[in-house]
Write a protein that holds these residues in place. Structure first.
Motif, PDB file in Angstrom:
ATOM      1  N   CYS A  27       0.907  -1.297   0.155  1.00 17.47           N
ATOM      2  CA  CYS A  27       0.071   0.120   0.049  1.00 17.47           C
ATOM      3  C   CYS A  27       0.860   1.457   0.204  1.00 17.47           C
ATOM      4  CB  CYS A  27      -1.018  -0.174   1.270  1.00 17.47           C
ATOM      5  SG  CYS A  27      -2.058  -1.194   0.986  1.00 17.47           S
ATOM      6  N   MET A  28       2.007   1.274   0.783  1.00 15.54           N
ATOM      7  CA  MET A  28       2.735   2.309   0.766  1.00 15.54           C
ATOM      8  C   MET A  28       3.632   2.490  -0.496  1.00 15.54           C
ATOM      9  SD  MET A  28       5.872   3.305   3.274  1.00 15.54           S
ATOM     10  CE  MET A  28       6.930   2.047   2.953  1.00 15.54           C
ATOM     11  N   LEU A  29       4.060   1.611  -1.265  1.00 15.67           N
ATOM     12  CA  LEU A  29       4.709   1.523  -2.387  1.00 15.67           C
ATOM     13  C   LEU A  29       3.568   2.029  -3.561  1.00 15.67           C
ATOM     14  CD1 LEU A  29       7.356   0.871  -3.887  1.00 15.67           C
ATOM     15  CD2 LEU A  29       6.059  -1.122  -4.354  1.00 15.67           C
ATOM     16  N   ASP A  30       2.412   1.610  -3.394  1.00 13.71           N
ATOM     17  CA  ASP A  30       1.455   2.201  -4.352  1.00 13.71           C
ATOM     18  C   ASP A  30       1.149   3.694  -4.181  1.00 13.71           C
ATOM     19  OD1 ASP A  30       0.918  -0.453  -5.351  1.00 13.71           O
ATOM     20  OD2 ASP A  30      -0.744  -0.852  -4.310  1.00 13.71           O
ATOM     21  N   ALA A  31       1.086   4.304  -2.919  1.00 12.69           N
ATOM     22  CA  ALA A  31       0.911   5.668  -2.590  1.00 12.69           C
ATOM     23  C   ALA A  31       1.945   6.292  -3.031  1.00 12.69           C
ATOM     24  CB  ALA A  31       0.549   5.857  -1.133  1.00 12.69           C
ATOM     25  N   ALA A  32       3.246   6.023  -2.756  1.00 10.28           N
ATOM     26  CA  ALA A  32       4.534   6.794  -3.098  1.00 10.28           C
ATOM     27  C   ALA A  32       4.577   6.667  -4.722  1.00 10.28           C
ATOM     28  CB  ALA A  32       5.898   5.775  -2.492  1.00 10.28           C
ATOM     29  N   LEU A  57       6.484  -6.982  -6.399  1.00  9.43           N
ATOM     30  CA  LEU A  57       6.854  -7.924  -5.333  1.00  9.43           C
ATOM     31  C   LEU A  57       8.165  -7.796  -5.135  1.00  9.43           C
ATOM     32  CD1 LEU A  57       4.784 -11.061  -6.247  1.00  9.43           C
ATOM     33  CD2 LEU A  57       4.292  -9.567  -4.780  1.00  9.43           C
ATOM     34  N   LYS A  58       9.255  -7.651  -5.822  1.00  6.92           N
ATOM     35  CA  LYS A  58      10.670  -7.341  -5.416  1.00  6.92           C
ATOM     36  C   LYS A  58      10.902  -5.858  -4.941  1.00  6.92           C
ATOM     37  CE  LYS A  58      12.429 -11.355  -6.960  1.00  6.92           C
ATOM     38  NZ  LYS A  58      13.070 -12.305  -6.025  1.00  6.92           N
ATOM     39  N   ALA A  59       9.964  -5.211  -5.340  1.00  4.34           N
ATOM     40  CA  ALA A  59      10.106  -3.530  -4.792  1.00  4.34           C
ATOM     41  C   ALA A  59       9.822  -3.701  -3.316  1.00  4.34           C
ATOM     42  CB  ALA A  59       9.282  -2.718  -5.656  1.00  4.34           C
ATOM     43  N   CYS A  60       8.605  -4.577  -3.005  1.00  7.17           N
ATOM     44  CA  CYS A  60       8.116  -4.570  -1.638  1.00  7.17           C
ATOM     45  C   CYS A  60       9.107  -5.285  -0.642  1.00  7.17           C
ATOM     46  CB  CYS A  60       6.790  -5.312  -1.644  1.00  7.17           C
ATOM     47  SG  CYS A  60       5.384  -4.433  -2.128  1.00  7.17           S
ATOM     48  N   GLU A  61       9.730  -6.467  -1.298  1.00  8.38           N
ATOM     49  CA  GLU A  61      10.624  -7.111  -0.490  1.00  8.38           C
ATOM     50  C   GLU A  61      12.028  -6.235  -0.231  1.00  8.38           C
ATOM     51  OE1 GLU A  61      12.380 -10.850  -2.349  1.00  8.38           O
ATOM     52  OE2 GLU A  61      10.358 -11.674  -2.901  1.00  8.38           O
ATOM     53  N   TYR A  62      12.265  -5.239  -1.191  1.00  9.61           N
ATOM     54  CA  TYR A  62      13.520  -4.413  -0.930  1.00  9.61           C
ATOM     55  C   TYR A  62      13.145  -3.471   0.325  1.00  9.61           C
ATOM     56  CZ  TYR A  62      16.788  -0.731  -1.584  1.00  9.61           C
ATOM     57  OH  TYR A  62      17.835   0.174  -1.740  1.00  9.61           O
ATOM     58  N   MET A  63      11.902  -2.990   0.216  1.00 11.09           N
ATOM     59  CA  MET A  63      11.458  -2.316   1.333  1.00 11.09           C
ATOM     60  C   MET A  63      11.460  -2.805   2.445  1.00 11.09           C
ATOM     61  SD  MET A  63      11.135   0.576  -0.196  1.00 11.09           S
ATOM     62  CE  MET A  63       9.573   1.770  -0.439  1.00 11.09           C
ATOM     63  N   ARG A  64      11.059  -4.065   2.537  1.00 12.90           N
ATOM     64  CA  ARG A  64      11.034  -4.893   3.977  1.00 12.90           C
ATOM     65  C   ARG A  64      12.530  -5.097   4.404  1.00 12.90           C
ATOM     66  NH1 ARG A  64       7.100  -7.818   1.072  1.00 12.90           N
ATOM     67  NH2 ARG A  64       5.097  -7.015   1.950  1.00 12.90           N
ATOM     68  N   GLU A  65      13.431  -5.600   3.279  1.00 14.44           N
ATOM     69  CA  GLU A  65      15.046  -5.594   3.648  1.00 14.44           C
ATOM     70  C   GLU A  65      15.608  -4.558   4.099  1.00 14.44           C
ATOM     71  OE1 GLU A  65      16.277  -7.970   0.398  1.00 14.44           O
ATOM     72  OE2 GLU A  65      15.136  -9.707   0.800  1.00 14.44           O
ATOM     73  N   ASN A  66      15.244  -3.411   3.666  1.00 16.68           N
ATOM     74  CA  ASN A  66      15.938  -1.996   3.906  1.00 16.68           C
ATOM     75  C   ASN A  66      15.039  -1.091   4.608  1.00 16.68           C
ATOM     76  OD1 ASN A  66      18.229  -2.532   2.480  1.00 16.68           O
ATOM     77  ND2 ASN A  66      17.069  -2.955   0.764  1.00 16.68           N
ATOM     78  N   VAL A  73      10.732   6.704   2.693  1.00 18.51           N
ATOM     79  CA  VAL A  73       9.868   6.734   1.827  1.00 18.51           C
ATOM     80  C   VAL A  73       8.343   6.989   2.417  1.00 18.51           C
ATOM     81  CG1 VAL A  73       8.285   5.378   0.201  1.00 18.51           C
ATOM     82  CG2 VAL A  73      10.804   5.228  -0.037  1.00 18.51           C
ATOM     83  N   GLU A  74       8.021   6.312   3.554  1.00 19.93           N
ATOM     84  CA  GLU A  74       7.043   6.377   4.549  1.00 19.93           C
ATOM     85  C   GLU A  74       6.836   8.023   4.768  1.00 19.93           C
ATOM     86  OE1 GLU A  74       4.493   4.730   8.205  1.00 19.93           O
ATOM     87  OE2 GLU A  74       6.411   3.718   7.521  1.00 19.93           O
ATOM     88  N   ALA A  75       7.733   8.517   5.377  1.00 20.84           N
ATOM     89  CA  ALA A  75       8.007   9.789   5.738  1.00 20.84           C
ATOM     90  C   ALA A  75       7.506  10.773   4.587  1.00 20.84           C
ATOM     91  CB  ALA A  75       9.300  10.292   6.301  1.00 20.84           C
ATOM     92  N   GLU A  76       8.179  10.555   3.546  1.00 18.17           N
ATOM     93  CA  GLU A  76       7.588  11.376   2.280  1.00 18.17           C
ATOM     94  C   GLU A  76       6.194  11.245   2.036  1.00 18.17           C
ATOM     95  OE1 GLU A  76      10.560  11.581  -1.048  1.00 18.17           O
ATOM     96  OE2 GLU A  76      11.979  11.010   0.297  1.00 18.17           O
TER      97      GLU A  76
END
Length: 84
Positions: A27-32, A57-66, A73-76
């Motif tokens: 959801c955060m990735l979609d909003a970003a 899916l890989k972008a979501c994985e990257y966000m979870r790992e980092n 991203v969430e702050a922005e």
């Protein structure tokens, strides 16, 4: 004759993952992406001019790992969505 549904009612879309519930990172990735904080070019997602992953899916994985990148991203996203 009354309509059966509202033709322009807003729809809410989110992913539900088996075993973990609503996919907050997705959801955060979609909003970003919608706010152009994370840019999608073809299947590649990039943040601050650096490709982070190929595919959602890989972008979501990257966000979870980092988590530091995810927090930025969430702050922005929050800064853009909440006035003031």
């Amino acid at each position: 004759r009354p309509p059966l549904f509202l033709p322009f009612s807003p729809a809410v879309h989110f992913d539900i993952l088996f075993g973990s519930g609503i996919d907050a990172m997705g959801c955060m990735l979609d909003a970003a992406q919608e706010l152009e904080i994370v840019v999608r070019r073809g299947s590649w997602y990039s943040y601050r001019d650096a490709n982070i992953a190929q595919g959602r899916l890989k972008a979501c994985e990257y966000m979870r790992e980092n988590p530091d990148v995810a927090a930025e991203v969430e702050a922005e996203v929050r800064r853009c969505l909440v006035p003031g």
